[in-house]
Design a protein around this motif. Structure first.
Motif, short mmCIF file in Angstrom:
data_model
loop_
_atom_site.label_atom_id
_atom_site.label_comp_id
_atom_site.label_asym_id
_atom_site.label_seq_id
_atom_site.Cartn_x
_atom_site.Cartn_y
_atom_site.Cartn_z
N HIS A 1 0.84 -1.20 0.00
CA HIS A 1 0.00 0.00 0.00
C HIS A 1 0.88 1.25 0.00
N HIS A 2 1.89 1.25 0.84
CA HIS A 2 2.79 2.39 0.93
C HIS A 2 3.59 2.56 -0.37
N PHE A 3 4.07 1.46 -0.90
CA PHE A 3 4.87 1.53 -2.12
C PHE A 3 4.02 2.05 -3.28
N ALA A 4 2.79 1.57 -3.40
CA ALA A 4 1.91 2.03 -4.48
C ALA A 4 1.58 3.51 -4.35
N SER A 5 1.39 3.98 -3.13
CA SER A 5 1.09 5.40 -2.93
C SER A 5 2.27 6.27 -3.34
N HIS A 6 3.49 5.82 -3.06
CA HIS A 6 4.69 6.57 -3.44
C HIS A 6 4.85 6.62 -4.96
N VAL A 7 4.68 5.48 -5.61
CA VAL A 7 4.83 5.45 -7.07
C VAL A 7 3.75 6.28 -7.74
N SER A 8 2.52 6.20 -7.25
CA SER A 8 1.42 6.99 -7.82
C SER A 8 1.67 8.48 -7.65
N GLU A 9 2.24 8.84 -6.52
CA GLU A 9 2.54 10.26 -6.28
C GLU A 9 3.59 10.76 -7.25
N ARG A 10 4.56 9.91 -7.63
CA ARG A 10 5.57 10.31 -8.60
C ARG A 10 4.93 10.61 -9.95
N ILE A 11 4.00 9.76 -10.35
CA ILE A 11 3.32 9.96 -11.62
C ILE A 11 2.52 11.27 -11.61
N THR A 12 1.92 11.57 -10.46
CA THR A 12 1.12 12.78 -10.34
C THR A 12 1.98 14.04 -10.43
N ARG A 13 3.15 14.01 -9.83
CA ARG A 13 3.98 15.22 -9.82
C ARG A 13 4.83 15.39 -11.08
N LEU A 14 4.90 14.37 -11.94
CA LEU A 14 5.75 14.43 -13.13
C LEU A 14 5.45 15.65 -14.02
N PRO A 15 4.18 15.95 -14.37
CA PRO A 15 3.94 17.12 -15.23
C PRO A 15 4.41 18.43 -14.61
N ILE A 16 4.27 18.55 -13.28
CA ILE A 16 4.71 19.77 -12.59
C ILE A 16 6.22 19.91 -12.68
N ILE A 17 6.92 18.79 -12.50
CA ILE A 17 8.38 18.80 -12.57
C ILE A 17 8.85 19.22 -13.95
N LEU A 18 8.22 18.68 -14.99
CA LEU A 18 8.61 19.01 -16.36
C LEU A 18 8.40 20.49 -16.66
N VAL A 19 7.33 21.04 -16.14
CA VAL A 19 7.07 22.48 -16.34
C VAL A 19 8.16 23.32 -15.67
N LEU A 20 8.54 22.95 -14.45
CA LEU A 20 9.57 23.71 -13.74
C LEU A 20 10.93 23.60 -14.43
N ILE A 21 11.24 22.43 -14.95
CA ILE A 21 12.51 22.26 -15.65
C ILE A 21 12.53 23.07 -16.94
N ALA A 22 11.40 23.06 -17.67
CA ALA A 22 11.30 23.87 -18.89
C ALA A 22 11.45 25.36 -18.57
N LEU A 23 10.86 25.79 -17.46
CA LEU A 23 11.00 27.19 -17.04
C LEU A 23 12.44 27.52 -16.69
N PHE A 24 13.12 26.58 -16.04
CA PHE A 24 14.53 26.79 -15.69
C PHE A 24 15.39 27.02 -16.93
N PHE A 25 15.23 26.15 -17.92
CA PHE A 25 16.04 26.28 -19.13
C PHE A 25 15.64 27.51 -19.96
N ALA A 26 14.39 27.94 -19.84
CA ALA A 26 13.98 29.17 -20.52
C ALA A 26 14.68 30.38 -19.90
N LEU A 27 14.89 30.34 -18.58
CA LEU A 27 15.55 31.44 -17.88
C LEU A 27 17.08 31.33 -17.94
N TYR A 28 17.59 30.12 -18.11
CA TYR A 28 19.04 29.90 -18.12
C TYR A 28 19.38 28.98 -19.29
#
Length: 262
Positions: A103-130
């Protein structure tokens, strides 16, 4: 095997839907993981003296890789498990035909999938600024980094879940994890690339599990020289050690837990 796959799919679907309900909270969690970006600014300023063997661009690439790796290595299972033991809700999980850890392992993996789009947006913003820090790693390095990130997440999860077993004997098992945060910060490569450490110190550190949680996969992404064979074997060795310790403490803990009337 078909039954195992079906159970895994069910757990993933349930916890992914659960995580989607807390998208705003997950966004905040992602932003709390931007500590490497702050450190990047400090090290870029320090690199102007030319004393660390890294240019400003190399420091920028390293710390954005650290940011990415750390987003996939964050673990909180000790706090969840501690709450289950203290409140007695672990008893409900023990009645189910699967080990509560899944149960704990599945919740952690699911949370990674949920945060992936947010991470990609922040990385794209970083490279746009630098934009001068932008680079394209080789496919072999990317695939290897994904493998190592998965292995290091499992190792980090095992380490914290083993600490969580102390909840059977104390109500503050999370305090043990908090003590582990200090070596984690300074030995994992989160605060600084381990290549800036003295050779003797770095050699000792590389025998601990901490460098393989952040420094090792981040180095693969940016192309820093690392001993891949030694890294993979060290992760496996520590993983096996913590797995065996975890199962031993689990058996002892269940006896104590049932002895308290659960």
């Amino acid at each position: 095997m078909r039954h195992i796959i079906k159970v895994a799919q069910t757990l993933m679907n349930v916890y992914y839907a659960y995580m989607l309900e807390y998208r705003a909270e997950i966004i905040l969690w992602v932003f709390t993981g931007t500590f490497p970006i702050i450190l990047m600014g400090v090290w870029i300023k320090a690199s102007e003296g030319g004393q660390f063997g890294f240019t400003a661009v190399e420091f920028a690439r390293y710390f954005i890789a650290v940011f990415l790796v750390r987003q996939f290595n964050i673990v909180w299972v000790v706090w969840e498990f501690e709450k289950e033991v203290v409140k007695g809700t672990l008893s409900n999980r023990l009645l189910q035909p699967i080990d509560p850890v899944w149960h704990h392992f599945a919740s952690h993996v699911s949370e990674r999938i949920t945060r992936l789009p947010i991470i990609l947006v922040l990385i794209a913003l970083f490279f746009a600024l630098y934009p001068q820090a932008f680079w394209v790693p080789s496919w072999s390095n990317v695939l290897l980094a994904i493998l190592v990130c998965s292995m290091s997440f499992c190792l980090r999860f095992l380490m914290q879940y083993t600490s969580a077993m102390m909840a059977f004997w104390t109500e503050r098992a999370s305090a043990i994890e908090q003590l582990m945060l200090m070596p984690y910060f300074f030995l994992s490569g989160l605060v600084a690339p381990l290549t800036v450490y003295p050779d003797a110190v770095r050699e000792v550190i590389m025998w601990t599990p901490f460098p393989y949680m952040i420094f090792f996969p981040a180095s693969l992404l940016v192309g820093l020289p690392v001993n891949i064979g030694r890294g993979l074997l060290t992760i496996l060795a520590w993983g096996i050690a913590f797995f065996l310790l975890n199962r031993y403490l689990w058996r002892l803990g269940l006896r104590k837990y049932s002895g308290m009337g659960a």
